[in-house]
Every structure is written in structure tokens, then in C-alpha cells.
Design an enzyme around this catalytic site. Structure first.
Site, PDB file in Angstrom:
ATOM      1  N   HIS A 137      97.325  41.715 107.061  1.00  0.00           N
ATOM      2  CA  HIS A 137      96.645  40.419 107.029  1.00  0.00           C
ATOM      3  C   HIS A 137      96.839  39.620 108.315  1.00  0.00           C
ATOM      4  O   HIS A 137      96.219  38.576 108.489  1.00  0.00           O
ATOM      5  CB  HIS A 137      97.130  39.606 105.827  1.00  0.00           C
ATOM      6  CG  HIS A 137      96.699  40.177 104.511  1.00  0.00           C
ATOM      7  ND1 HIS A 137      95.593  39.731 103.824  1.00  0.00           N
ATOM      8  CD2 HIS A 137      97.213  41.195 103.765  1.00  0.00           C
ATOM      9  CE1 HIS A 137      95.449  40.421 102.703  1.00  0.00           C
ATOM     10  NE2 HIS A 137      96.426  41.320 102.647  1.00  0.00           N
ATOM     11  N   ASP A 196      95.184  34.707 115.210  1.00  0.00           N
ATOM     12  CA  ASP A 196      95.217  34.672 113.752  1.00  0.00           C
ATOM     13  C   ASP A 196      94.527  35.909 113.200  1.00  0.00           C
ATOM     14  O   ASP A 196      93.557  36.401 113.788  1.00  0.00           O
ATOM     15  CB  ASP A 196      94.503  33.417 113.229  1.00  0.00           C
ATOM     16  CG  ASP A 196      95.152  32.853 111.982  1.00  0.00           C
ATOM     17  OD1 ASP A 196      95.945  33.571 111.352  1.00  0.00           O
ATOM     18  OD2 ASP A 196      94.864  31.693 111.632  1.00  0.00           O
TER      19      ASP A 196
END
Length: 491
Positions: free
Chosen positions: A155, A358
Site C-alpha cells: 500500500h 505516497d
């Protein structure tokens, strides 16, 4: 029917999981539609000799959890996971604590999790492991004889290969990843970086099929961008109108929702906001930055440093520009309840999402899902957020360039209604098409196919090995015919 076994570092009770965020919501939404259970750490610390493994069922959903010891928490979780892997995968080698000796505990916790999980696995189960805490999980399960399909999803972003090669245990990590059937990543850039890492670390070889050979395994690596469920943010009849009527403020709110983390670009955002107020004084008293920064890993030194820096910056900006009836920055160091997010997003003219790096950033997608199509707000998004690959109609900015952040904010504030509507329509279409259901379906389908390919390769290898043994035995018989004489052995 195959069960889906979800494995993650942290497991949250299903009664509260839907109100959490990030990985938790993605796992919750998937298991809500699939028979199976969720395995991992329960968030508790227990130093007893034989800590309990808890099995909890609620509304047809099952979790299987166990605690960590104090040493586990310090060395596996805060240590190797968050003081080595997290900074390296975010390309912050300057913050990685390579010399601390955390790796052995990291492997030991994964080995223990695998040992407790293995007896629960049934022949038709499909195992889906999540995130950087559990890189060795498949390898440990394979050692215990688990041959089920095992997939891995990361993730967080994958930094450049040179960053990953700096990890002293990089070859061990490559070996651990080779035990999975499918590795899922957020962006195409992440896929390229991981392939580069395999090629440079352990001489991985790309195959004509698009897979990569690592050691004796053939790995599938794919891009599966995590999505949200737009229905979670939908307004019921009359709700949006009532919210708008209740909002009497004429100030344009700029919303930021980021965990307190050095990867989120918060100091850069605050500095750019201060420069904007200085360069464009006409916006003073007409805008407010509301920044939520929930605490995270506060015992790690780097997080304490950024907390102090943000408090100093917010105080300085409010002191320079604030007035009795106007505070330029609302800096809120706590979690905003998920139930309130929808209203906060809808009442904000700008969503300001500027991480330095991110994996995806679901806040960006949530903000889009909440906007009024007739009068939508504007998303300002870092070029280095994973979501930028999909959400190209946002105002994309370089968070390392304060001037670019300032101009991005000005563009968003000045954007005419027709352009806001057009951009929002395209962005919302993407958010709806690549939602959480699409993510889980596409990944699960790819994992099943990857698992079948591995099984087929294993059967073929076994068949070829059997044929080779037959040829060897035949050759031995031809070259060594039975003797016509039998020796007498005297003892």
C-alpha cells in the site's frame, strides 16, 4: 467455494473497521463481499509466555488475532517496519536506521504469525497478504508446506531501486518476495521500480510473458490502484441542500487531512501557505487552511520533530497574519471522525493534498466523491502521490517547489465555475470506475490466475523430473547389467 484469508499487520474489529481509513477500509470492503477471515495483530501488547489467539465473529465476519510482545512492538513494528522499510520505500534513506539490528525480530514475528496461521488454512483457501510489515509471510508459509495461492499487496510506494539496494538485507527481501504468486502495487512507476530492484539485487530476468524470474520462481507483478466506495460519501435526499443552507461562512476553506508523517509534505504546505498570504494579501480574511494531522508513531524521533515544526510554523503564520476575527490556519492534531468527513469535504473549496511521496492517497478520491457537481471544489494534488497517475485533471503541483505550491493554490482559487465542473466530472468518472470493488475483483482474479500458473509449472516440473528419473534408471541398467554371479559374504 474458496475462502479469502486476509493477512495484515493490524486487524480491527469489524464493528469499527468501516469507520477507519486506508488499508483497513480496503480490507473491510473486500471481506464484506467474500467468505473468509482476517488474521493479524490485535493492537495489544502481551509479554506473557503463552498469549491468547483470539477468534472473533460478528455478523458473519471472522477475525483471528494475536498480540505482540514489547520487544516485538519495538523491533518488528517501530523498528524494522517503520524505521527501516517505511523511510526506504519512501526514498528517505537519511532517516533509515540500518544499523539498529531489527531484522531478526522482524523475521521472527513473521515466522510466528505464519506458524499460527498455517493450521487454519484449508486446501481451497486463497491468501492475500498486505503491506510492508509482512514481506516474509509467504516464504514462512511455504516453509510450512502451504501451497495455496498467496498474493501480496503493497500500500506504500516503491522507491527507486538504488534506495532499496541500500537495505543490508535486500537479497533476503527479494527472496521473500519471490515466494508470492502475485505482487500488487499502486502505480506503474512502482512496478518499474520493483522490477529494477529484482534485476539489480538478485539478477531477476524479465520473461516474454511479462513476468519476472527471480531465483526459481516466476513472479506476476501488476498495477492495481486502490479505490474507495463512492457510495460511502453520497448525500441522501435533501442532505446536501441542508448542509449548504447551514453554512453561512463566506470564507473559502482549504482542507488538508494527512497523518502526521514526514512523507506528507506538511511543513512545505504550511510554508507555501504563509508565502501565499504574503504575496497575495487580497486573499487575507477570505481563506482559511484547516489542517487535520492525526498522531502516528509518536515514539519515533522523526515524528516528534515534525510535530514540533508544524506547531511552530502554524503559530508563526497565525501570529504574522491573524486578526481578532480571522485565524489563517486551523491546525488540528487529532483524528477527524470518518462520519464527519463527508460534510468537511463538501464545505471546502479546495482539497490540498501534497505528499512528498505516497502510495495512493485516498483522501484525494474521497474529496472528489463528496463534491457538488453543480459547484465543485478543486483538488490540488502532488505529482508524487500515487493518485496523480489516475487523477490528472487535478491541479498537479511539485511539493518540493514552494513557488509551484503557491501558484497551484492561486490557480485553484481563481478557477472559473465551468472549468471546475469539467475537471470534476472527469475526475469523478475515474473515481467511480476504479472503485474499491473494482480493485478487489481485479486483484483477486489476477491472483487466482497466478496461483494456477504456479501450480501448472510445479506439475510440469514434477512430470519432467519423473521422466528424467526414468531415463536415468534406464541408463544405469544398460551400463550396469546384472551380474551372473552372486558373491558369498562371510561375516
Amino acid at each position: 467455494m474458496a475462502r479469502l484469508v486476509m493477512v495484515s499487520n493490524r486487524v480491527i474489529d469489524f464493528n469499527v473497521a468501516q469507520q477507519a481509513g486506508g488499508v483497513t477500509v480496503a480490507i473491510y470492503n473486500t471481506l464484506a463481499q467474500q467468505n473468509g477471515f482476517w488474521f493479524g495483530w490485535d493492537g495489544q501488547i502481551d509479554d506473557s509466555d503463552s498469549p491468547d489467539i483470539k477468534v472473533t465473529s460478528s455478523d458473519g465476519h471472522t477475525t483471528v488475532t494475536e498480540p505482540l510482545t514489547t520487544d516485538d512492538y519495538n523491533e518488528y513494528y517501530l523498528g524494522y517496519s517503520n524505521s527501516v522499510l517505511w523511510p526506504v520505500f519512501h526514498n528517505r534513506l537519511d532517516l533509515a536506521q540500518f544499523e539498529a539490528g531489527y531484522y531478526s525480530r522482524y523475521v521472527a514475528v513473521n515466522e510466528r504469525f505464519a506458524r499460527h496461521l498455517a493450521p487454519l488454512i484449508e486446501p481451497d483457501d486463497v491468501i492475500w497478504v498486505h503491506d510492508y510489515h509482512l514481506l516474509p509471510m509467504a516464504l514462512e508459509l511455504r516453509k510450512l508446506g502451504i501451497e495455496n495461492p498467496i498474493g501480496y499487496f503493497l500500500h506504500i510506494p516503491v522507491g527507486p531501486a538504488q534506495a532499496l539496494l541500500a537495505i543490508p538485507e535486500n537479497k533476503e527481501i527479494a527472496k521473500a518476495l519471490s515466494a508470492y504468486d502475485l505482487i500488487g502495487l499502486q502505480t506503474q512507476s512502482d512496478v518499474r521500480n520493483l522490477i529494477d530492484f529484482f534485476q539489480q539485487s538478485v539478477f531477476g530476468r524479465l520473461l516474454p510473458s511479462g513476468r519476472i524470474r527471480v531465483f526459481e520462481a516466476e513472479l506476476d507483478i501488476g498495477c492495481f490502484p486502490v479505490g474507495i466506495d463512492p457510495a460511502d460519501f453520497a448525500f441522501g435526499p435533501g442532505e446536501a441542500e441542508a448542509l449548504k443552507a447551514a453554512d453561512m461562512s463566506e470564507i473559502n476553506r482549504i482542507i488538508g487531512i494527512d497523518r502526521l508523517d514526514y512523507t506528507k509534505g506538511l511543513p512545505q504546505k504550511f510554508k507555501a501557505y504563509g508565502r501565499f498570504l504574503e504575496e497575495y494579501p487580497e486573499y487575507r480574511r477570505h481563506i482559511v487552511l484547516s489542517q487535520f494531522a492525526p498522531p502516528t508513531r509518536e515514539s519515533v524521533e522523526a515524528y516528534a520533530d515534525i510535530k514540533a515544526e508544524l506547531e511552530s510554523l502554524a503559530g508563526s503564520i497565525n501570529g504574522r497574519f491573524g486578526e481578532l476575527d480571522w485565524v489563517p490556519i486551523n491546525y488540528i492534531h487529532r483524528t477527524i471522525p470518518r462520519a464527519e468527513l463527508r460534510d468537511v469535504y463538501r464545505l471546502s473549496r479546495i482539497g490540498w493534498v501534497t505528499p512528498l511521496m505516497d502510495g495512493m492517497n485516498l483522501v484525494a478520491k474521497e474529496y472528489i466523491a463528496c463534491q457538488d457537481p453543480a459547484d465543485p471544489g478543486v483538488l490540488i494534488l502532488s505529482k508524487f502521490a500515487g493518485a496523480a497517475e489516475q487523477l490528472s485533471d487535478a491541479v498537479l503541483v511539485n511539493p518540493y517547489d514552494l513557488g509551484d505550491l503557491v501558484q497551484g493554490l492561486r490557480v485553484a482559487l481563481k478557477m472559473p465555475l465551468d472549468e471546475r465542473r469539467a475537471r470534476h466530472a472527469r475526475l469523478l468518472d475515474i473515481v467511480r470506475k476504479s472503485d474499491s470493488n473494482d480493485w478487489s475483483r481485479s486483484y483477486f482474479s489476477a491472483l487466482m490466475k497466478a496461483g494456477q500458473r504456479r501450480l501448472a509449472r510445479a506439475l510440469k516440473s514434477s512430470s519432467e523430473m519423473g521422466k528424467a528419473l526414468e531415463r536415468l534408471q534406464s541408463t544405469v541398467k544398460k551400463n550396469n547389467p546384472p551380474s551372473r554371479f552372486t558373491a558369498n559374504v562371510v561375516t
